[in-house]
Design a protein around this motif. Structure first.
Motif, PDB file in Angstrom:
ATOM      1  N   GLN A  39      69.969  -9.215  67.165  1.00 26.06           N
ATOM      2  CA  GLN A  39      71.324  -9.761  67.101  1.00 26.06           C
ATOM      3  C   GLN A  39      71.783 -10.247  68.473  1.00 26.06           C
ATOM      4  O   GLN A  39      72.329 -11.341  68.603  1.00 26.06           O
ATOM      5  CB  GLN A  39      72.305  -8.705  66.588  1.00 26.06           C
ATOM      6  CG  GLN A  39      72.240  -8.460  65.115  1.00 26.06           C
ATOM      7  CD  GLN A  39      73.257  -7.427  64.668  1.00 26.06           C
ATOM      8  OE1 GLN A  39      73.466  -6.409  65.337  1.00 26.06           O
ATOM      9  NE2 GLN A  39      73.892  -7.682  63.544  1.00 26.06           N
ATOM     10  N   GLY A  55      67.501  -8.959  62.532  1.00 25.73           N
ATOM     11  CA  GLY A  55      68.744  -9.008  63.306  1.00 25.73           C
ATOM     12  C   GLY A  55      69.104 -10.415  63.733  1.00 25.73           C
ATOM     13  O   GLY A  55      70.270 -10.820  63.671  1.00 25.73           O
ATOM     14  N   GLU A  64      72.215 -14.302  69.764  1.00 28.38           N
ATOM     15  CA  GLU A  64      73.539 -14.717  70.243  1.00 28.38           C
ATOM     16  C   GLU A  64      73.412 -15.475  71.563  1.00 28.38           C
ATOM     17  O   GLU A  64      74.036 -16.509  71.758  1.00 28.38           O
ATOM     18  CB  GLU A  64      74.397 -13.468  70.433  1.00 28.38           C
ATOM     19  CG  GLU A  64      75.868 -13.702  70.272  1.00 28.38           C
ATOM     20  CD  GLU A  64      76.618 -12.390  70.190  1.00 28.38           C
ATOM     21  OE1 GLU A  64      77.275 -12.050  71.201  1.00 28.38           O
ATOM     22  OE2 GLU A  64      76.550 -11.732  69.139  1.00 28.38           O
ATOM     23  N   SER A 109      70.295 -12.261  60.721  1.00 29.51           N
ATOM     24  CA  SER A 109      71.606 -11.737  60.334  1.00 29.51           C
ATOM     25  C   SER A 109      72.720 -12.405  61.133  1.00 29.51           C
ATOM     26  O   SER A 109      73.747 -12.791  60.578  1.00 29.51           O
ATOM     27  CB  SER A 109      71.641 -10.225  60.548  1.00 29.51           C
ATOM     28  OG  SER A 109      72.924  -9.719  60.354  1.00 29.51           O
ATOM     29  N   ASN A 110      72.523 -12.547  62.424  1.00 27.03           N
ATOM     30  CA  ASN A 110      73.536 -13.196  63.257  1.00 27.03           C
ATOM     31  C   ASN A 110      73.642 -14.691  63.003  1.00 27.03           C
ATOM     32  O   ASN A 110      74.614 -15.304  63.404  1.00 27.03           O
ATOM     33  CB  ASN A 110      73.267 -12.934  64.742  1.00 27.03           C
ATOM     34  CG  ASN A 110      74.259 -11.978  65.332  1.00 27.03           C
ATOM     35  OD1 ASN A 110      74.926 -11.245  64.611  1.00 27.03           O
ATOM     36  ND2 ASN A 110      74.362 -11.962  66.637  1.00 27.03           N
TER      37      ASN A 110
END
Length: 187
Positions: free
Chosen positions: A74, A157, A78, A160-161
């Motif tokens: 995640q 992850g 980002e 997911s982000n």
């Protein structure tokens, strides 16, 4: 080069430390607690109960590694996508994972990406960095899954982000090659 060696050593130590703590009864219930719990369950032989309990602990360690990878994935995605344009679709996101994300983390692209265009993607890495330190023989094949759990979480992850809920599994048939299967879950 030093960053890569540091990452490999950190990953190996993280896996070993988590499994060692489980065996010693720290953090997760461990083998000492496993023996005590195995003695309390009548009907099964002590050996079968102990093996069952140890398998349960291995599952907990794998889950812990996967959730660590999830949080790292995640955070990484980002940072990597803050200056990129929006993705058109799911396939575009998977291409980003296979090229840019994988290159940044593992210093090479995924060797092969396949899809059935119905939400299942298979990412194949023929020389996966976290398995290259192990022997190419079959004797370490049973230990490979614990070294892949973190990466499964990393992929999950990251996706997911990017707004994609998924299930990620890994498979190794010959070392150091591995396949990651990503099943997209429709919301």
């Amino acid at each position: 080069m030093a960053d890569e060696a540091l990452f490999l050593l950190l990953h190996n130590e993280m896996v070993a430390g988590l499994y060692r703590a489980a065996e010693q009864g720290e953090g997760v219930s461990g083998a000492g607690a496993a023996l005590g719990a195995a003695r309390q369950r009548p009907g099964l032989t002590l050996r079968r109960r102990l093996v069952s309990r140890i398998l349960q602990e291995n599952g907990r360690c794998t889950t812990k590694l996967e959730s660590m990878g999830f949080r790292v994935g995640q955070g990484l995605i980002e940072r990597f996508t803050k200056d990129t344009a929006r993705f058109k679709d799911e396939l575009d996101i998977m291409k980003f994972i296979c090229k840019d994300f994988w290159t940044t983390v593992f210093k090479k692209q995924i060797d092969n990406l396949r899809t059935n265009h119905q939400g299942i993607y298979v990412l194949q890495d023929n020389k996966f960095r976290l398995l290259t330190q192990m022997s190419a023989g079959k004797q370490y094949l049973e230990h490979a899954p614990k070294y892949l759990a973190f990466t499964c979480g990393l992929i999950r992850g990251g996706l997911s982000n990017l707004g994609i809920k998924s299930i990620v599994t890994a498979e190794v048939s010959s070392m150091p090659a591995c396949k990651f299967q990503v099943m997209i879950q429709k919301m």
